[in-house]
Design a protein around this motif. Structure first.
Motif, PDB file in Angstrom:
ATOM      1  N   SER A 104     -96.233   9.436  11.542  1.00 61.44           N
ATOM      2  CA  SER A 104     -95.382   8.402  12.114  1.00 61.44           C
ATOM      3  C   SER A 104     -95.565   7.073  11.397  1.00 61.44           C
ATOM      4  CB  SER A 104     -95.684   8.244  13.606  1.00 61.44           C
ATOM      5  OG  SER A 104     -95.039   7.131  14.133  1.00 61.44           O
ATOM      6  N   MET A 116     -99.861  13.687  13.589  1.00 63.27           N
ATOM      7  CA  MET A 116     -98.597  13.109  14.046  1.00 63.27           C
ATOM      8  C   MET A 116     -98.619  11.585  13.973  1.00 63.27           C
ATOM      9  SD  MET A 116     -96.359  15.312  14.761  1.00 63.27           S
ATOM     10  CE  MET A 116     -96.212  17.043  15.031  1.00 63.27           C
ATOM     11  N   GLY A 133     -98.648  10.908  22.841  1.00 57.26           N
ATOM     12  CA  GLY A 133     -98.890  11.898  23.899  1.00 57.26           C
ATOM     13  C   GLY A 133    -100.166  12.685  23.657  1.00 57.26           C
ATOM     14  N   ARG A 134    -100.402  13.053  22.411  1.00 58.99           N
ATOM     15  CA  ARG A 134    -101.647  13.756  22.086  1.00 58.99           C
ATOM     16  C   ARG A 134    -102.864  12.861  22.311  1.00 58.99           C
ATOM     17  NH1 ARG A 134    -100.676  17.383  16.647  1.00 58.99           N
ATOM     18  NH2 ARG A 134     -99.308  18.908  17.628  1.00 58.99           N
ATOM     19  N   ILE A 152     -90.025   9.590  16.754  1.00 60.12           N
ATOM     20  CA  ILE A 152     -90.289  10.903  17.373  1.00 60.12           C
ATOM     21  C   ILE A 152     -91.747  11.312  17.164  1.00 60.12           C
ATOM     22  CG2 ILE A 152     -89.750  13.371  17.211  1.00 60.12           C
ATOM     23  CD1 ILE A 152     -86.841  12.513  16.574  1.00 60.12           C
ATOM     24  N   PHE A 153     -92.214  11.247  15.909  1.00 61.19           N
ATOM     25  CA  PHE A 153     -93.597  11.642  15.631  1.00 61.19           C
ATOM     26  C   PHE A 153     -94.595  10.700  16.298  1.00 61.19           C
ATOM     27  CE2 PHE A 153     -92.047  13.820  11.549  1.00 61.19           C
ATOM     28  CZ  PHE A 153     -91.971  15.049  12.189  1.00 61.19           C
ATOM     29  N   ILE A 183     -94.919  11.766  19.930  1.00 64.66           N
ATOM     30  CA  ILE A 183     -95.749  12.973  20.041  1.00 64.66           C
ATOM     31  C   ILE A 183     -97.216  12.619  19.822  1.00 64.66           C
ATOM     32  CG2 ILE A 183     -96.255  15.214  18.994  1.00 64.66           C
ATOM     33  CD1 ILE A 183     -93.238  15.414  18.339  1.00 64.66           C
ATOM     34  N   GLY A 184     -97.487  11.759  18.834  1.00 62.58           N
ATOM     35  CA  GLY A 184     -98.867  11.350  18.565  1.00 62.58           C
ATOM     36  C   GLY A 184     -99.481  10.572  19.710  1.00 62.58           C
TER      37      GLY A 184
END
Length: 151
Positions: free
Chosen positions: A57, A53, A90-91, A83-84, A87-88
């Motif tokens: 991004s 992600m 957050g990971r 968006i990506f 998410i990245g």
């Protein structure tokens, strides 16, 4: 000293031989204890980081910022990069990824691509055509093509 691999923990007699205790890591041998040798097996393997992600991004953000001349595409790719990137990030906070910097760079490049794309859209679509003329003169010729003769 003999060459080759070392023998089983029960000696060089081999597993299941008379007087051996067998190898404790494999079922079917005498003395099997239901577990493998320590430090081996899938349970001890660390998970590979899920960096996809963040990389996605960053790539989308760079394409959006560099290709802002195609402003509709730049805006869409910039939104996807944000968006990506979120998410990245957050990971990375959960420890599933190891590239929070790439995800942040993708978010920043995505924002830059959106800003540049919107600015170009404003210049090309919203501004009137008269704004590009220098003297405020129109494009039509003001010269008359009739012949005037003064006597």
């Amino acid at each position: 000293m003999p060459y080759g691999y070392p023998g089983f923990p029960g000696g060089h007699q081999g597993a299941g031989a008379p007087g051996s205790q067998g190898y404790p890591g494999y079922p079917g041998y005498p003395g099997y204890q239901g577990q493998g040798p320590p430090g081996y097996g899938w349970a001890a393997m660390p998970m590979t980081p899920a960096n996809g992600m963040g990389v996605t991004s960053l790539v989308l953000g760079i394409v959006a910022a560099a290709g802002f001349c195609l402003w509709p595409l730049a805006i869409v790719l910039g939104i996807l990069a944000i968006i990506f990137g979120g998410i990245g990030r957050g990971r990375a906070k959960r420890g599933e990824a190891t590239n929070p910097g790439q995800a942040l760079a993708g978010i920043i490049c995505g924002i830059a691509g959106i800003v540049l794309g919107v600015a170009l859209m404003v210049v090309l679509v919203v501004m009137p055509d008269d704004a590009f003329e220098e003297d405020g003169a129109s494009n039509d010729d003001s010269y008359s093509t009739t012949l005037v003769v003064d006597f």
